[in-house]
Design a protein around this motif. Structure first.
Motif, PDB file in Angstrom:
ATOM      1  N   LYS A 259       0.889  -1.324   0.216  1.00 43.62           N
ATOM      2  CA  LYS A 259       0.068   0.025  -0.033  1.00 43.62           C
ATOM      3  C   LYS A 259       0.924   1.097  -0.017  1.00 43.62           C
ATOM      4  O   LYS A 259       0.569   2.405  -0.501  1.00 43.62           O
ATOM      5  CB  LYS A 259      -1.022  -0.053   1.320  1.00 43.62           C
ATOM      6  CG  LYS A 259      -0.532  -0.162   2.493  1.00 43.62           C
ATOM      7  CD  LYS A 259      -1.630  -0.362   3.449  1.00 43.62           C
ATOM      8  CE  LYS A 259      -1.303  -0.287   4.887  1.00 43.62           C
ATOM      9  NZ  LYS A 259      -2.514  -0.174   5.821  1.00 43.62           N
TER      10      LYS A 259
ATOM     11  N   HIS B  73      -6.416   1.930   2.301  1.00 41.51           N
ATOM     12  CA  HIS B  73      -7.191   1.156   3.288  1.00 41.51           C
ATOM     13  C   HIS B  73      -6.895  -0.369   3.350  1.00 41.51           C
ATOM     14  O   HIS B  73      -7.096  -0.973   2.158  1.00 41.51           O
ATOM     15  CB  HIS B  73      -8.703   1.276   3.113  1.00 41.51           C
ATOM     16  CG  HIS B  73      -9.586   0.643   4.262  1.00 41.51           C
ATOM     17  ND1 HIS B  73      -9.541   0.818   5.460  1.00 41.51           N
ATOM     18  CD2 HIS B  73     -10.375  -0.774   4.118  1.00 41.51           C
ATOM     19  CE1 HIS B  73     -10.365   0.095   6.123  1.00 41.51           C
ATOM     20  NE2 HIS B  73     -10.701  -1.101   5.479  1.00 41.51           N
ATOM     21  N   ILE B  74      -6.417  -0.912   4.170  1.00 43.54           N
ATOM     22  CA  ILE B  74      -5.671  -2.234   4.290  1.00 43.54           C
ATOM     23  C   ILE B  74      -5.025  -2.650   2.932  1.00 43.54           C
ATOM     24  O   ILE B  74      -4.815  -1.660   2.075  1.00 43.54           O
ATOM     25  CB  ILE B  74      -7.082  -3.429   4.500  1.00 43.54           C
ATOM     26  CG1 ILE B  74      -7.946  -3.562   3.805  1.00 43.54           C
ATOM     27  CG2 ILE B  74      -7.452  -3.076   6.095  1.00 43.54           C
ATOM     28  CD1 ILE B  74      -9.108  -4.582   4.033  1.00 43.54           C
ATOM     29  N   ASN B  75      -4.430  -3.676   2.803  1.00 41.57           N
ATOM     30  CA  ASN B  75      -3.570  -4.019   1.728  1.00 41.57           C
ATOM     31  C   ASN B  75      -4.154  -4.957   0.672  1.00 41.57           C
ATOM     32  O   ASN B  75      -3.525  -5.965   0.087  1.00 41.57           O
ATOM     33  CB  ASN B  75      -2.398  -4.816   2.209  1.00 41.57           C
ATOM     34  CG  ASN B  75      -1.293  -4.659   1.664  1.00 41.57           C
ATOM     35  OD1 ASN B  75      -0.919  -3.327   0.924  1.00 41.57           O
ATOM     36  ND2 ASN B  75      -0.173  -5.637   1.289  1.00 41.57           N
ATOM     37  N   THR B  76      -5.499  -4.405   0.385  1.00 44.22           N
ATOM     38  CA  THR B  76      -6.012  -5.255  -0.715  1.00 44.22           C
ATOM     39  C   THR B  76      -6.366  -4.393  -2.014  1.00 44.22           C
ATOM     40  O   THR B  76      -7.281  -4.943  -2.660  1.00 44.22           O
ATOM     41  CB  THR B  76      -7.409  -5.909   0.008  1.00 44.22           C
ATOM     42  OG1 THR B  76      -8.310  -4.977   0.295  1.00 44.22           O
ATOM     43  CG2 THR B  76      -7.135  -7.105   0.983  1.00 44.22           C
TER      44      THR B  76
ATOM     45  N   VAL C  25     -15.714  -4.496   4.302  1.00 39.49           N
ATOM     46  CA  VAL C  25     -14.770  -3.639   3.589  1.00 39.49           C
ATOM     47  C   VAL C  25     -15.552  -2.749   3.040  1.00 39.49           C
ATOM     48  O   VAL C  25     -15.180  -1.334   3.058  1.00 39.49           O
ATOM     49  CB  VAL C  25     -13.649  -4.305   2.746  1.00 39.49           C
ATOM     50  CG1 VAL C  25     -12.977  -3.388   1.991  1.00 39.49           C
ATOM     51  CG2 VAL C  25     -12.937  -5.281   3.594  1.00 39.49           C
TER      52      VAL C  25
END
Length: 178
Positions: A21, A39-42, A169
């Motif tokens: 990220k 936001h988060i690593n997706t 999410v």
């Protein structure tokens, strides 16, 4: 300036498609966008821009990602207001369908044709159903849907370029950025 949220497809799934990220933020900033956050690593990234064309924004970011990573990263962009609408639909559908095992939201590059939408919604089965709202398709999966298949409804192939996130999410992103 408009606030946008981009959802990246097929990153951080294995050793060859790694895109931390911090690197995502750096590349989006270097492409000329402001107020970049992740936001988060997706593959969820918020930014602001004076550009108005979603398609041009997607093209610019995808070109920057390909130049930096050496592989294509399909990118699906929404305004923050559109993400808030998707999150409201998540809540509405969850209220209308109590007892779901999973609720996934497929974020679509293009709105599906009426024919594609009909095929997607006709895929309903004992595993659940999929409801299309604009450029988002909601997979509402019932308990026991897990049969080892990634797409238990067999509907995703009709959606075109898409990436998915679970309802949690989407709700968190809307609360954080919209």
């Amino acid at each position: 300036m408009t606030t946008y949220v981009a959802f990246l497809r097929a990153i951080n799934l294995g050793a060859k498609r790694v895109f931390p990220k911090g690197d995502i933020r750096r590349v989006v900033e270097s492409a000329g966008f402001d107020d970049v956050d992740t936001h988060i690593n997706t593959g969820n990234v918020r930014f602001t821009s004076g550009m108005r064309s979603r398609e041009r924004i997607e093209e610019k970011i995808e070109a920057a990602f390909a130049a930096d990573r050496g592989f294509e990263v399909p990118t699906i962009v929404y305004t923050a207001a559109e993400v808030a609408e998707i999150a409201a639909t998540v809540q509405e559908l969850d209220d209308e369908h109590p007892g779901l095992a999973r609720h996934y939201v497929y974020l679509l590059k293009e709105q599906p044709s009426l024919d594609a939408r009909a095929r997607v919604e006709a895929a309903a089965s004992g595993a659940g159903e999929m409801i299309v709202r604009g450029r988002a398709a909601h997979a509402l999966l019932l308990p026991g849907y897990q049969d080892g298949r990634v797409d238990p409804l067999g509907a995703v192939k009709h959606l075109g370029v898409a990436t998915n996130r679970n309802a949690t999410v989407i709700t968190a992103i809307a609360a954080k950025w919209c």
